[in-house]
Design an enzyme around this catalytic site. Structure first.
Site, PDB file in Angstrom:
ATOM      1  N   GLY A 135      37.154  34.217  44.672  1.00 48.23           N
ATOM      2  CA  GLY A 135      37.539  35.224  43.685  1.00 48.23           C
ATOM      3  C   GLY A 135      36.316  35.972  43.214  1.00 48.23           C
ATOM      4  N   GLU A 136      36.565  36.839  42.261  1.00 48.62           N
ATOM      5  CA  GLU A 136      35.453  37.623  41.747  1.00 48.62           C
ATOM      6  C   GLU A 136      35.626  37.826  40.252  1.00 48.62           C
ATOM      7  OE1 GLU A 136      34.701  41.139  43.949  1.00 48.62           O
ATOM      8  OE2 GLU A 136      32.849  41.557  42.857  1.00 48.62           O
ATOM      9  N   LYS A 188      30.621  37.126  42.568  1.00 48.04           N
ATOM     10  CA  LYS A 188      31.629  36.495  43.426  1.00 48.04           C
ATOM     11  C   LYS A 188      31.623  34.985  43.276  1.00 48.04           C
ATOM     12  CE  LYS A 188      32.451  40.035  46.632  1.00 48.04           C
ATOM     13  NZ  LYS A 188      32.376  40.726  47.825  1.00 48.04           N
ATOM     14  N   LYS A 221      29.206  30.185  41.968  1.00 45.28           N
ATOM     15  CA  LYS A 221      29.255  31.539  41.405  1.00 45.28           C
ATOM     16  C   LYS A 221      27.931  32.221  41.634  1.00 45.28           C
ATOM     17  CE  LYS A 221      32.523  30.819  37.738  1.00 45.28           C
ATOM     18  NZ  LYS A 221      32.886  31.075  36.359  1.00 45.28           N
ATOM     19  N   GLY A 243      42.863  27.080  41.624  1.00 46.73           N
ATOM     20  CA  GLY A 243      42.372  28.326  41.027  1.00 46.73           C
ATOM     21  C   GLY A 243      42.735  28.481  39.558  1.00 46.73           C
ATOM     22  N   ASP A 246      37.392  33.510  24.004  1.00 42.72           N
ATOM     23  CA  ASP A 246      38.171  34.150  25.062  1.00 42.72           C
ATOM     24  C   ASP A 246      39.090  33.142  25.731  1.00 42.72           C
ATOM     25  OD1 ASP A 246      39.082  36.074  26.753  1.00 42.72           O
ATOM     26  OD2 ASP A 246      37.272  36.201  27.981  1.00 42.72           O
ATOM     27  N   ARG A 275      43.828  32.773  32.046  1.00 42.44           N
ATOM     28  CA  ARG A 275      42.968  33.234  33.159  1.00 42.44           C
ATOM     29  C   ARG A 275      41.622  32.519  33.144  1.00 42.44           C
ATOM     30  NH1 ARG A 275      43.382  37.073  29.449  1.00 42.44           N
ATOM     31  NH2 ARG A 275      41.575  37.192  28.099  1.00 42.44           N
ATOM     32  N   ASN A 276      41.258  31.940  32.003  1.00 42.82           N
ATOM     33  CA  ASN A 276      39.979  31.248  31.891  1.00 42.82           C
ATOM     34  C   ASN A 276      40.116  29.725  31.984  1.00 42.82           C
ATOM     35  OD1 ASN A 276      38.422  33.518  31.778  1.00 42.82           O
ATOM     36  ND2 ASN A 276      38.666  33.744  29.564  1.00 42.82           N
ATOM     37  N   ASP A 326      36.131  28.716  32.198  1.00 43.27           N
ATOM     38  CA  ASP A 326      35.365  29.941  32.236  1.00 43.27           C
ATOM     39  C   ASP A 326      34.995  30.294  30.822  1.00 43.27           C
ATOM     40  OD1 ASP A 326      34.699  32.823  32.463  1.00 43.27           O
ATOM     41  OD2 ASP A 326      35.207  32.390  34.541  1.00 43.27           O
TER      42      ASP A 326
HETATM   43  P1  AMP Z   1      35.329  33.800  37.316  1.00 44.74           P
HETATM   44  O1  AMP Z   1      34.138  34.561  37.730  1.00 44.74           O
HETATM   45  O2  AMP Z   1      35.026  32.484  36.707  1.00 44.74           O
HETATM   46  O3  AMP Z   1      36.289  34.594  36.507  1.00 44.74           O
HETATM   47  O4  AMP Z   1      36.132  33.424  38.642  1.00 44.74           O
HETATM   48  C1  AMP Z   1      36.860  34.367  39.393  1.00 44.74           C
HETATM   49  C2  AMP Z   1      37.955  33.627  40.148  1.00 44.74           C
HETATM   50  O5  AMP Z   1      37.376  32.641  41.017  1.00 44.74           O
HETATM   51  C3  AMP Z   1      38.888  32.827  39.214  1.00 44.74           C
HETATM   52  O6  AMP Z   1      39.942  33.627  38.737  1.00 44.74           O
HETATM   53  C4  AMP Z   1      39.367  31.714  40.132  1.00 44.74           C
HETATM   54  O7  AMP Z   1      40.476  32.136  40.901  1.00 44.74           O
HETATM   55  C5  AMP Z   1      38.172  31.473  41.051  1.00 44.74           C
HETATM   56  N1  AMP Z   1      37.370  30.332  40.556  1.00 44.74           N
HETATM   57  C6  AMP Z   1      36.413  30.357  39.608  1.00 44.74           C
HETATM   58  N2  AMP Z   1      35.888  29.138  39.404  1.00 44.74           N
HETATM   59  C7  AMP Z   1      36.540  28.303  40.235  1.00 44.74           C
HETATM   60  C8  AMP Z   1      36.483  26.876  40.472  1.00 44.74           C
HETATM   61  N3  AMP Z   1      35.631  26.099  39.815  1.00 44.74           N
HETATM   62  N4  AMP Z   1      37.313  26.360  41.393  1.00 44.74           N
HETATM   63  C9  AMP Z   1      38.197  27.167  42.066  1.00 44.74           C
HETATM   64  N5  AMP Z   1      38.311  28.500  41.872  1.00 44.74           N
HETATM   65  C10 AMP Z   1      37.502  29.064  40.979  1.00 44.74           C
END
Ligand code: AMP
Length: 480
Positions: free
Chosen positions: A201-202, A207, A228, A279, A334, A338-339, A352
């Site tokens: 995801g992003e 990313k 990340k 996710g 926040d 979504r977080n 998040d």
């Molecule tokens: P973020 O930058 O944390 O918003 O992450 C963007 C997307 O990446 C999220 O909406 C998730 O779908 C995926 N993602 C983030 N962290 C994880 C994780 N620890 N395990 C699996 N997917 C993740």
């Protein structure tokens, strides 16, 4: 995409090492691993006929394994629908042999045979109520317009900006053990120990990739992690990155996503987190609502939508993470589905800390230049005076409960940002979701008291939810 290294000996007939069911991530991905030397051709059949690849469905080679001929990839599907449900057959071939394997792809039910909005909307306004609502709104809008502009300009001016677009005061937290080191106790992972697999995801931060990480934990030689990557590495972004890493190192709880450390030898700077296979929670809720078919892990069988008991378990776990954050006087600012992230066996963690506002940009209201506010999750005092406290997190927790019981709908989805601000500041509450028992709606309402001090404490909310998990309310959907 990496280049394959010069083909090493010996020759290997084409084989399929792995072919798995589609993973719902940023794009859906049907993961596969194949081996062969010379490099095998990779083709797909969909329901027995050649699959025409294009911008929406295509094979992506993600990684060539170091010092081997094994390669990992994805059949990547961009927003697949019911039309894409069916059998996907992977065909690999080289001069020495060929192999085929099939996996079932089920993405969603035919949306035209059932309209989820019919069963999930709250009470519908009658035309008269609507007309009344509109005239009141127009009158209010005129008064509120001036007031809002002044307020929002003020909001924009008084916030502290943090690196990834997060506006947060530095929380006062206990320092981790052994933090005398220059990097504040943050664990460092070597770049060579991280093998990226594919994109998950992003976010605003950059990313997020699925990766294999070697030598992270003593009991495991390698393990899956989410990595990340910081998209811009300016001096101030680096400083913020370091501060965020120190903060994440301190936050350790079973319902906070585990942070393993950073990798800073070279570019890009990355943070390493535990991988949560399902996710983010918002996406999970939407794909487990009445309009989506879910695959039972491993069996490829649909296992239905989330039940009341599942929803209560999800909510209780988030509340548990919030109890922990509140005990550290950490204000999240926040909190939203979504977080949060979903792992194996419906384990849910707060995952998040404000970095997700790119994909979910419509959940935020841009005030002035870069500041994005999640106004639909914010209480009146945060909207009006930008006051963020443990109590404002409790308000957001109530909204999270509402999201859970609507299978991930956007709060006030029927309203524009300015209309939502008006509703919240005027004291209008989100309606009881159709699938929500009154015991749970009572909990939501105790989070939405206008006076922050009147809101119930997170500990009590957690206990109330725990009690409901043990004895779920009998809920009769009489309209169902
Ligand atoms: P973020 O930058 O944390 O918003 O992450 C963007 C997307 O990446 C999220 O909406 C998730 O779908 C995926 N993602 C983030 N962290 C994880 C994780 N620890 N395990 C699996 N997917 C993740």
């Amino acid at each position: 995409r990496r280049r394959r290294p010069a083909a090493p000996c010996p020759a290997v007939p084409a084989v399929i090492l792995l072919l798995q069911e589609a993973i719902p991530q940023h794009f859906w991905c049907i993961p596969f691993s194949v081996d062969g030397n010379p490099a095998p051709s990779v083709r797909w059949l969909f329901n027995g006929s050649a699959l025409a690849e294009g911008p929406y469905i295509h094979t992506r080679i993600v990684e060539y394994e170091h010092n081997s001929t094994v390669l990992h990839g994805c059949l990547q599907l961009n927003r697949p629908t019911h039309v894409n449900n069916g059998n996907y057959t992977l065909l690999v071939r080289n001069a020495l042999g060929s192999a085929a394997r099939t996996v079932q792809g089920r993405f969603m039910d035919n949306p035209f045979s059932f309209n989820p909005e019919d069963s999930l909307q709250g009470p519908v306004e009658t035309p008269d109520e609507h007309a009344f609502g509109v005239s009141v709104a127009v009158a209010l809008a005129v008064c509120a317009c001036f007031f809002l502009s002044v307020t929002l300009i003020a909001l924009n001016k008084c916030g502290r900006r943090s690196k990834f677009g997060i506006n947060r005061k530095p929380p006062s937290l206990p320092r981790p053990q052994g933090c005398g080191s220059p990097s504040g106790g943050v664990h460092h992972v070597q770049r060579r120990d991280i093998v990226l697999k594919w994109e998950l995801g992003e976010g605003a931060f950059g990313k997020v990739f699925l990766a294999e990480c070697y030598n992270l934990l003593p009991e495991q030689e390698k393990m899956l992690v989410a990595v990340k990557a910081l998209k811009e590495a300016t001096e101030s972004a680096r400083l913020d990155f370091q501060r965020e890493a120190e903060l994440l190192t301190v936050l350790q709880h079973e319902h906070i996503v585990r942070f393993y450390g950073v990798c800073t030898d070279g570019e890009p700077l990355v943070m390493v987190f535990e991988y949560m296979k399902h996710g983010d929670l918002n996406r999970f809720l939407r794909s487990h609502g009445p309009d989506a078919k879910i695959l039972d892990e491993g069996k490829g069988q649909p296992c239905g939508q989330l039940t009341l008991s599942h929803m209560l378990q999800i909510a209780t776990q988030i509340a548990s993470g919030m109890v922990y954050l509140a005990s550290l006087h950490f204000v999240h600012r926040d909190l939203a589905t979504r977080n949060c992230l979903v792992g194996h066996d419906l384990v849910v963690k707060i995952g998040d800390f404000g970095m997700s506002r790119d994909i979910y940009s419509t959940d935020y209201y841009r005030v002035g230049g870069r500041t994005m506010l999640p106004i639909r999750w914010m209480p009146p005092e945060s909207i009006l005076y930008r006051k963020f406290t443990t109590e404002s997190d409790i308000w957001s927790f109530g909204v999270v409960l509402w999201e859970i019981f609507t299978y991930g709908k956007q709060p006030w989805y029927q309203l524009s940002n300015t209309e939502a601000i008006e509703c919240i500041t005027q004291g209008r509450e989100l309606e009881r979701p159709r699938t929500c028992p009154s015991e749970v709606y009572d909990i939501m309402q105790s989070c939405w008291q206008r006076e922050p001090q009147q809101r119930q404490g997170i500990r009590e909310l957690h206990s109330r939810l725990q009690a409901l998990v043990k004895t779920p309310p009998v809920y009769l959907d009489i309209l169902g």
